[in-house]
Design a protein around this motif. Sequence first.
Motif, PDB file in Angstrom:
ATOM      1  N   ALA A 300     158.143 -28.940  49.452  1.00 43.98           N
ATOM      2  CA  ALA A 300     159.023 -28.473  48.374  1.00 43.98           C
ATOM      3  C   ALA A 300     158.563 -29.020  47.024  1.00 43.98           C
ATOM      4  O   ALA A 300     158.678 -28.363  45.989  1.00 43.98           O
ATOM      5  N   GLY A 301     157.996 -30.229  47.054  1.00 40.47           N
ATOM      6  CA  GLY A 301     157.524 -30.869  45.815  1.00 40.47           C
ATOM      7  C   GLY A 301     156.333 -30.147  45.191  1.00 40.47           C
ATOM      8  O   GLY A 301     155.994 -30.383  44.032  1.00 40.47           O
ATOM      9  N   ALA A 302     155.678 -29.262  45.986  1.00 44.07           N
ATOM     10  CA  ALA A 302     154.513 -28.534  45.460  1.00 44.07           C
ATOM     11  C   ALA A 302     154.894 -27.612  44.309  1.00 44.07           C
ATOM     12  O   ALA A 302     154.030 -27.183  43.535  1.00 44.07           O
ATOM     13  N   SER A 303     156.171 -27.279  44.196  1.00 40.85           N
ATOM     14  CA  SER A 303     156.572 -26.435  43.048  1.00 40.85           C
ATOM     15  C   SER A 303     157.422 -27.230  42.044  1.00 40.85           C
ATOM     16  O   SER A 303     158.203 -26.654  41.283  1.00 40.85           O
ATOM     17  N   GLU A 324     147.752 -26.311  58.497  1.00 39.87           N
ATOM     18  CA  GLU A 324     149.157 -25.991  58.251  1.00 39.87           C
ATOM     19  C   GLU A 324     149.451 -25.890  56.748  1.00 39.87           C
ATOM     20  O   GLU A 324     150.284 -25.118  56.305  1.00 39.87           O
ATOM     21  N   ASN A 325     148.707 -26.678  55.984  1.00 39.22           N
ATOM     22  CA  ASN A 325     148.986 -26.780  54.539  1.00 39.22           C
ATOM     23  C   ASN A 325     148.055 -25.955  53.673  1.00 39.22           C
ATOM     24  O   ASN A 325     148.183 -25.971  52.463  1.00 39.22           O
ATOM     25  N   GLU A 326     147.102 -25.315  54.294  1.00 42.94           N
ATOM     26  CA  GLU A 326     146.054 -24.665  53.497  1.00 42.94           C
ATOM     27  C   GLU A 326     146.632 -23.731  52.439  1.00 42.94           C
ATOM     28  O   GLU A 326     146.192 -23.743  51.286  1.00 42.94           O
ATOM     29  N   GLU A 327     147.637 -22.992  52.855  1.00 42.06           N
ATOM     30  CA  GLU A 327     148.243 -22.031  51.921  1.00 42.06           C
ATOM     31  C   GLU A 327     148.786 -22.749  50.678  1.00 42.06           C
ATOM     32  O   GLU A 327     148.493 -22.358  49.540  1.00 42.06           O
ATOM     33  N   THR A 328     149.549 -23.821  50.935  1.00 43.29           N
ATOM     34  CA  THR A 328     150.151 -24.564  49.816  1.00 43.29           C
ATOM     35  C   THR A 328     149.063 -25.199  48.957  1.00 43.29           C
ATOM     36  O   THR A 328     149.129 -25.171  47.724  1.00 43.29           O
ATOM     37  N   LYS A 331     147.366 -22.724  46.810  1.00 48.86           N
ATOM     38  CA  LYS A 331     148.262 -22.395  45.686  1.00 48.86           C
ATOM     39  C   LYS A 331     148.148 -23.481  44.601  1.00 48.86           C
ATOM     40  O   LYS A 331     148.062 -23.190  43.401  1.00 48.86           O
ATOM     41  N   LEU A 332     148.090 -24.729  45.061  1.00 52.51           N
ATOM     42  CA  LEU A 332     147.959 -25.834  44.096  1.00 52.51           C
ATOM     43  C   LEU A 332     146.577 -25.841  43.444  1.00 52.51           C
ATOM     44  O   LEU A 332     146.419 -26.272  42.304  1.00 52.51           O
ATOM     45  N   LEU A 333     145.578 -25.323  44.177  1.00 53.17           N
ATOM     46  CA  LEU A 333     144.215 -25.244  43.632  1.00 53.17           C
ATOM     47  C   LEU A 333     144.166 -24.260  42.444  1.00 53.17           C
ATOM     48  O   LEU A 333     143.308 -24.358  41.573  1.00 53.17           O
ATOM     49  N   GLU A 362     137.740 -17.873  46.986  1.00 53.18           N
ATOM     50  CA  GLU A 362     137.199 -16.816  46.117  1.00 53.18           C
ATOM     51  C   GLU A 362     138.079 -15.573  46.134  1.00 53.18           C
ATOM     52  O   GLU A 362     138.158 -14.836  45.149  1.00 53.18           O
ATOM     53  N   GLN A 363     138.750 -15.367  47.271  1.00 56.02           N
ATOM     54  CA  GLN A 363     139.660 -14.210  47.361  1.00 56.02           C
ATOM     55  C   GLN A 363     140.835 -14.305  46.382  1.00 56.02           C
ATOM     56  O   GLN A 363     141.437 -13.311  46.020  1.00 56.02           O
ATOM     57  N   THR A 364     141.141 -15.513  45.963  1.00 53.20           N
ATOM     58  CA  THR A 364     142.267 -15.662  45.028  1.00 53.20           C
ATOM     59  C   THR A 364     141.920 -15.042  43.672  1.00 53.20           C
ATOM     60  O   THR A 364     142.806 -14.744  42.871  1.00 53.20           O
ATOM     61  N   GLY A 365     140.627 -14.908  43.405  1.00 54.12           N
ATOM     62  CA  GLY A 365     140.200 -14.321  42.132  1.00 54.12           C
ATOM     63  C   GLY A 365     140.306 -15.302  40.968  1.00 54.12           C
ATOM     64  O   GLY A 365     140.104 -14.933  39.810  1.00 54.12           O
ATOM     65  N   ASP A 366     140.596 -16.557  41.251  1.00 57.93           N
ATOM     66  CA  ASP A 366     140.732 -17.561  40.192  1.00 57.93           C
ATOM     67  C   ASP A 366     139.393 -18.298  40.048  1.00 57.93           C
ATOM     68  O   ASP A 366     138.984 -19.066  40.911  1.00 57.93           O
ATOM     69  N   ARG A 367     138.716 -18.033  38.922  1.00 59.14           N
ATOM     70  CA  ARG A 367     137.383 -18.615  38.695  1.00 59.14           C
ATOM     71  C   ARG A 367     137.450 -20.146  38.650  1.00 59.14           C
ATOM     72  O   ARG A 367     136.592 -20.848  39.187  1.00 59.14           O
ATOM     73  N   PHE A 368     138.510 -20.656  37.985  1.00 64.65           N
ATOM     74  CA  PHE A 368     138.628 -22.113  37.826  1.00 64.65           C
ATOM     75  C   PHE A 368     138.849 -22.803  39.176  1.00 64.65           C
ATOM     76  O   PHE A 368     138.345 -23.886  39.421  1.00 64.65           O
ATOM     77  N   ALA A 369     139.636 -22.129  40.050  1.00 62.61           N
ATOM     78  CA  ALA A 369     139.896 -22.706  41.379  1.00 62.61           C
ATOM     79  C   ALA A 369     138.593 -22.784  42.171  1.00 62.61           C
ATOM     80  O   ALA A 369     138.301 -23.806  42.809  1.00 62.61           O
ATOM     81  N   ALA A 370     137.788 -21.706  42.099  1.00 59.89           N
ATOM     82  CA  ALA A 370     136.518 -21.683  42.839  1.00 59.89           C
ATOM     83  C   ALA A 370     135.571 -22.753  42.307  1.00 59.89           C
ATOM     84  O   ALA A 370     134.913 -23.467  43.076  1.00 59.89           O
TER      85      ALA A 370
END
Lengths: 388, 443
Positions: A300-303, A324-328, A331-333, A362-370
Amino acid sequence: MRHNTADQLIRAAGWRRETVYLSILQSLLGGLTIALGALLVVGFFLLLMLHLTRSVDNRKVQKMREQLLCLISGAAEAKRMKNHIYEVVNPDGKLDQLSDIHGICTARGLIAMAETAEELSGASLEKLQKEAGGEWYGEYLRRLLDGVDEEAIALVIKLIGALQLKNYTPDVVTQIYCCRTTAQMQHVGMLTLCMLGAERDIVALCRDHTIASLLSFRTLEEIFSIYTGDLKKLCRKLITSASDPYIRRTCIKTIGEQGYDDLGDLVLPHLIQGHINTRIDSARTLGQIHFEMAYPHLVAGASDPRWEMRAVIATALGVFDERENEETLIKLLCDREWWVRYRAAESLTKATDTRALMERVEQTGDRFAAEMMRFALDQAALMKGEAA
Amino acid sequence: MNLASILQSVVPILRAGLPAVCYGFLALLFFAGIVRLLLIAKSTVQLKKHVRSLRSVDYRRFQDSEHMMPVSLILPAINETGSLNEQVENLLSLDFKQYELIVVANSEHADAWASLCKGYSLLPFHQPYKKTLKSAPIESVYRSAKDVRLVVLDSKEKSRAGALNAGVNISSYPIIAPVYPDLRLTKDALLKTVYAFVSDSACVFIGTFARIGDATDGEDGKKMPVLAQEQYMERLRTLYTNRAGYENIGLYLPLSGTFAAFLKSAVLESGGFSYEAAAESADLLLRIHGRMRKDKRAYCARLLPDAVCYQLPQQKMRGVCASLRRGQREMRNTIRRNRGTASMVPGAGYTRLAEKFWPLVEILGAVVVIAAGVLGAVPLLFMALYLLLGVLFGSVQTVLAVLLEEYAFQRQTDTGLLLRRYLLAIVDNFGFRVLTTFTKIYS
């Protein structure tokens, strides 16, 4: 009237007033010049003597030289004092007791004793403890503790800690109360109590609302880290009772660092409610001790609106099962804050299949995250020595 | 009316007025001498207190502690053309648990760049960073395969302030410490500097005072040539009278190009190092002062008197003079750029007065008294005593500064070296000190 008499005398002697004043001024200048010159000459001869006698093979001369050197160099004085203390504690030493050491009842003596105590162990340390706790030196320590010189008192308290003189514990507590507005005294006092392992006194002091901690958070952390008693028991007591939030936070951090996983239930309430800094430390600690009950709260603290909290959550979640946490974590990435992205990437580097992970990022489309993910993977390889 | 007749009419007036002027200069000389000796006495008391407090809290405990604040050292080496290995080696060998060294260098300077690549096996790294402060673009980031603490930035930046800003942008830690290419740090430099931040949470800046020398432990002084010894003593004289002395009464302006540590958040809030400033660190400190005072926040910025860093000595007197002139110019520029803050921070302007105008008064006094003696306006004995007193005040001041340094910070006393310095402190007044005084006036 007196002025007129002086004028009359000057006139009677046939002098001009200016000439008289000038000669007085010149005499003063001459006197001052001679005084300053003499000071320099004396200094020069002392140094010359010191230099010329450095290789003279005579005990008396060397002793005099040593004493002279102590006037110039603080290090030489400390060394001389330490050598004498070693002579006392060494069974084959030439000195029997502390009272044989000239200048031991000084601030420099206290410092030298405390520093020597840290270097000693076994029978030598016991001998020094006995000497310092004895009647003769004890009287000196007591006199200083009863005095008003705070610097000297601080040195005495330091010595009490270094030599583990437990019979002085009440005096240390008294001094902390007496000098409650002095940060240095709080620091030395708490340090000594921790060195003595005085749990009851520490807990009582920390509970007292009238003693506000003047110490920084990191100083408190360092002080508690040298506690010689049962640290877990101390943390358990202080986390619920300390009046100062810094001390509670120190306990929370210590629980994480020391891995006291059975104290997690005492930390969890601080994650749910409290000051943001306490919540951040709690999140970090609960991650470090892998406290399962805290997991939903961490997710919950992730948001959380505060980026500092999200960054710590990203690290804490890395300790739990990464699949289990990869999704979260992904998202934080993609977070807008650099540090959150960095911490999330660090946690994600623990993934076993890094290629699949990179594809997902890379699928997220966020250059900075990649970019951040690539950087974290490169850095992890560098740390492992794989990059070389 | 010809020149001779003008002179004939002026000389009697001058002769009549000169004694009063001479007495005025004597009063000033006496006043300055006493003030400086008092400042040294004040420094001695404070230094003793500082050393004792460090001993009682035992800061060395923090050496291997996890609770020390990590530091980012930034070395702006953009203008360096020679090998940087010696300095990088010095900076990577400090006794401190957690720090990183960011070297900002220009790959076009082939020798400097090659020394880094060869010595530290640099690997290109795609490091994302937040461009918080203004700086020229970073061409690429390199990490060392030999030492993970080393980060090298390739930048075409021409300004030192820009290089420092680039380093701040890429830094990971909460304390920023610029290190200049001619500085060498002692092993415990970071420990002593950062301890100030840990012990006082309101601390935003810790300045140090670089000693002159080429040995990091300060015990190799015997090998130093005479000119380097003279620079060493000049530096100590400035430290224990002007800088440490004023710092004790709440006034402190750092030297430019010396080692200092800033709290990163304070640096970012104040906009980082300024491109326009001649002395970027001193300028930033004054801006931090201004901001903190404007926001009415509790903060602390102070000087660490310990000998934690050494500046390489100038090899020639011309270099010494140029460095002094640069220092004066930088101080002038810093105070001019931050007039508002300088008036709020007592002592910023006064430091300049003491280091710029007192030398002028000293020289002017000597010239006037000699002229008065030659013209017969004052007795020759008065003239001789005035000059002698000036020399003696200067000598005593230098000797006390050298002895104070020896007492507080030297680990091993070398009596031969001390004797040489003692004599040099006296002889200096007839050569080196006169030249440096002229340089300060000229700048």
